[in-house]
Design an enzyme around this catalytic site. Structure first.
Site, PDB file in Angstrom:
ATOM      1  N   GLY A   1      16.473 -22.821   5.988  1.00  0.00           N
ATOM      2  CA  GLY A   1      16.661 -23.052   7.413  1.00  0.00           C
ATOM      3  C   GLY A   1      15.408 -22.704   8.209  1.00  0.00           C
TER       4      GLY A   1
ATOM      5  CB  ALA B   1      -1.939 -25.334 -11.053  1.00  0.00           C
TER       6      ALA B   1
ATOM      7  NE  ARG C   1      22.265 -13.904   1.248  1.00  0.00           N
ATOM      8  CZ  ARG C   1      21.105 -14.418   1.634  1.00  0.00           C
ATOM      9  NH1 ARG C   1      20.022 -14.233   0.913  1.00  0.00           N
ATOM     10  NH2 ARG C   1      21.018 -15.113   2.737  1.00  0.00           N
TER      11      ARG C   1
HETATM   12  P1  ADP Z   1       6.887 -19.867  -0.966  1.00  0.00           P
HETATM   13  O1  ADP Z   1       8.132 -19.758  -0.158  1.00  0.00           O
HETATM   14  O2  ADP Z   1       6.554 -18.648  -1.691  1.00  0.00           O
HETATM   15  O3  ADP Z   1       5.769 -20.463  -0.209  1.00  0.00           O
HETATM   16  P2  ADP Z   1       7.857 -22.383  -1.953  1.00  0.00           P
HETATM   17  O4  ADP Z   1       8.996 -22.514  -2.873  1.00  0.00           O
HETATM   18  O5  ADP Z   1       8.046 -22.741  -0.524  1.00  0.00           O
HETATM   19  O6  ADP Z   1       7.262 -20.916  -2.106  1.00  0.00           O
HETATM   20  O7  ADP Z   1       6.628 -23.279  -2.457  1.00  0.00           O
HETATM   21  C1  ADP Z   1       6.102 -23.200  -3.741  1.00  0.00           C
HETATM   22  C2  ADP Z   1       5.400 -24.527  -4.033  1.00  0.00           C
HETATM   23  O8  ADP Z   1       4.631 -24.437  -5.219  1.00  0.00           O
HETATM   24  C3  ADP Z   1       6.391 -25.674  -4.243  1.00  0.00           C
HETATM   25  O9  ADP Z   1       6.051 -26.744  -3.407  1.00  0.00           O
HETATM   26  C4  ADP Z   1       6.195 -26.018  -5.718  1.00  0.00           C
HETATM   27  O10 ADP Z   1       6.455 -27.374  -6.004  1.00  0.00           O
HETATM   28  C5  ADP Z   1       4.754 -25.636  -5.958  1.00  0.00           C
HETATM   29  N1  ADP Z   1       4.397 -25.378  -7.358  1.00  0.00           N
HETATM   30  C6  ADP Z   1       5.073 -24.618  -8.254  1.00  0.00           C
HETATM   31  N2  ADP Z   1       4.440 -24.593  -9.436  1.00  0.00           N
HETATM   32  C7  ADP Z   1       3.308 -25.351  -9.297  1.00  0.00           C
HETATM   33  C8  ADP Z   1       2.226 -25.712 -10.162  1.00  0.00           C
HETATM   34  N3  ADP Z   1       2.175 -25.312 -11.435  1.00  0.00           N
HETATM   35  N4  ADP Z   1       1.244 -26.498  -9.667  1.00  0.00           N
HETATM   36  C9  ADP Z   1       1.283 -26.936  -8.383  1.00  0.00           C
HETATM   37  N5  ADP Z   1       2.277 -26.639  -7.530  1.00  0.00           N
HETATM   38  C10 ADP Z   1       3.277 -25.848  -7.970  1.00  0.00           C
END
Ligand code: ADP
Length: 460
Positions: free
Chosen positions: A48, A157, A288
């Site tokens: 949200g 990555a 929760r």
């Molecule tokens: P935070 O809230 O910590 O910022 P999110 O879940 O909003 O985390 O965002 C994490 C992002 O990282 C997501 O968009 C996800 O798709 C991306 N991600 C996860 N693993 C990889 C990876 N190996 N390479 C590139 N992007 C990644």
């Protein structure tokens, strides 16, 4: 393909995009953001966008004067069972309001003119952006692009690169097409890949709190949230903290693993939870983890929420959530009708449910829930037509992750900062301790995303 950048950010979620904005603002010439999905946002997009900030402008408008940085600090620490790193919590508490103002005034995030009171917070202090997580992320992304940050979507990555001196100097990645990428990072790398809620193997490896977190337990997370950044940083010598602290969300749609909007009836008003035998089993207003724990002890870990007609009307469920209601009816996870009808739909004995409601209503009359200790919205369940929907627990947030210091530098197993490596957001541990309060995750991403960027650009 080789890309030479100053700052390389892995993950375009809340933390990663905020870091990209700040890196540009701090003067980094070339900022590359690597994102494995074809859309940015991760779990932040699915949220949200709630943002708890003490002393905020809505509180002032509403005459709430008894909030403070100290109170917020205490709430986060206590909510996390005093297992968080107090120095990191202090930063969240101090930076929440200035960061919310920055998001509003510099980035263009539009906050609604009302706020919410989330569980575990001493007062109402939760700001909420218009358009929820999607609009929040889109606003950040537009700003980052406007400032010149470059996004590499559909690019995953896979490992961190180290130079001869031991400094983290880049990232290996692979595009969906199979093309391999090398990103060179002259300043450093920021890991912002989120947690590991969607990685069943890692859940099983680290879980100690719950009977199981195998594939039978769904997740509210994006499927991309698989702990990649934790694995990559571990390979580079990083230390992890609190990895077994995995938060479950208690009331979710069994068809999707995600929460129900219609569950606002339980959160904001009066609803009952019963098990397959038709019996109450928990304080429906509990935290929760308490409700999740109790749910996992019921037959098939499947329970049912019941809402009466008055609460359906009072909470405007039809007006607000008609689309969800239609979906849920179609999937068979929601039934609407007389008690006999809704119970028959789920094969729950209606006679037992009637007895449970009678018992509960008599407790309301007596003024005390001697069965489960409920005090909030301790009101009777009235007449139908009733909503009854099935519910399972889901993995929601992983509190553990990479150990960082106050500069968002990733710490190694000897307690030293790893040169060139920074982290922010759910990939880090130590900020929420044993349990994350609602509406503190987005502040975490924004605050530490900015800190990581400044540290990286200045090579602290
Ligand atoms: P935070 O809230 O910590 O910022 P999110 O879940 O909003 O985390 O965002 C994490 C992002 O990282 C997501 O968009 C996800 O798709 C991306 N991600 C996860 N693993 C990889 C990876 N190996 N390479 C590139 N992007 C990644």
């Amino acid at each position: 393909v080789t890309v030479d950048a100053d700052v390389v950010i892995i993950g375009a979620g809340g933390a990663g995009i905020t870091a990209a904005i700040e890196a540009k603002n701090q003067g980094a010439e070339k900022v590359a953001v690597i994102e494995k999905m074809d859309i940015t946002g991760g779990n932040t997009r699915m949220s949200g966008g709630e943002f708890a900030a003490p002393g905020n402008w809505i509180q002032i408008k509403e005459g709430i004067t008894d909030d403070s940085v100290d109170q917020y600090y205490e709430d986060i620490l206590k909510g996390g069972y005093n297992l968080a790193n107090p120095k990191l919590v202090r930063i969240i508490a101090e930076q929440a309001l200035p960061t919310a103002v920055w998001l509003r005034d510099e980035i263009g995030v539009k906050f609604r003119d009302n706020q919410s009171w989330y569980g575990g917070h001493a007062v109402a202090r939760t700001l909420w952006p218009e358009g929820d997580g999607p609009a929040y992320v889109d606003t950040l992304e537009a700003k980052a692009r406007q400032l010149g940050a470059e996004f590499y979507l559909q690019t995953e990555a896979t490992s961190l690169l180290t130079d001869e001196s031991g400094k983290i100097a880049g990232v290996k990645a692979v595009h969906k097409s199979g093309t391999e990428y090398t990103f060179n990072a002259s300043s450093g790398v920021i890991v912002a890949t989120g947690g590991f809620g969607a990685n069943v193997e890692m859940r099983e490896e680290y879980n100690t709190l719950w009977p199981t977190l195998d594939e039978s337990i769904p997740t509210t997370n994006s499927p991309a949230i698989t702990g990649d950044g934790i694995r990559m940083a571990l390979d580079a010598g990083a230390n992890v903290v609190g990895m077994d602290k995995i938060q479950l969300y208690p009331v979710n749609n069994p068809a999707t693993g995600n929460y129900y909007y219609i569950d606002y009836a339980r959160l904001n008003s009066t609803a009952l939870l019963v098990n397959k035998e038709g019996h109450r089993f928990v304080n429906e207003k509990g935290t929760r983890d308490v409700i999740s724990d109790a749910t996992l002890k019921q037959t098939d870990s499947m329970v049912y929420e019941i809402i009466d007609a008055d609460v359906v009307a009072e909470q405007k469920l039809y007006e607000e959530y008609q689309a969800e209601i239609d979906q849920c009816l179609k999937k068979g996870v929601l039934a609407i009708g007389t008690l006999d009808e809704v119970c028959a739909h789920f094969d729950v004995p209606a006679e037992e449910v009637k007895k449970s409601i009678e018992r509960y209503n008599s407790l309301v009359e007596s003024g005390e829930d001697t069965d489960f200790g409920r005090t909030d919205n301790f009101n009777k369940i009235g007449d139908g037509p009733y909503f009854m929907f099935s519910s399972v627990v889901s993995v929601h947030h992983t509190m553990g992750g990479l150990e960082i210091d106050e500069l968002a530098r990733v710490i190694d197993k000897n307690g030293d900062a790893i040169p060139g490596l920074y982290a922010a957001g759910e990939v880090t541990g130590g900020i929420h301790g044993g349990n994350r309060l609602g509406s503190v995750a987005v502040p975490d991403t924004a605050i530490f995303g900015r800190i990581a960027a400044e540290s990286c650009v200045k090579q602290k």
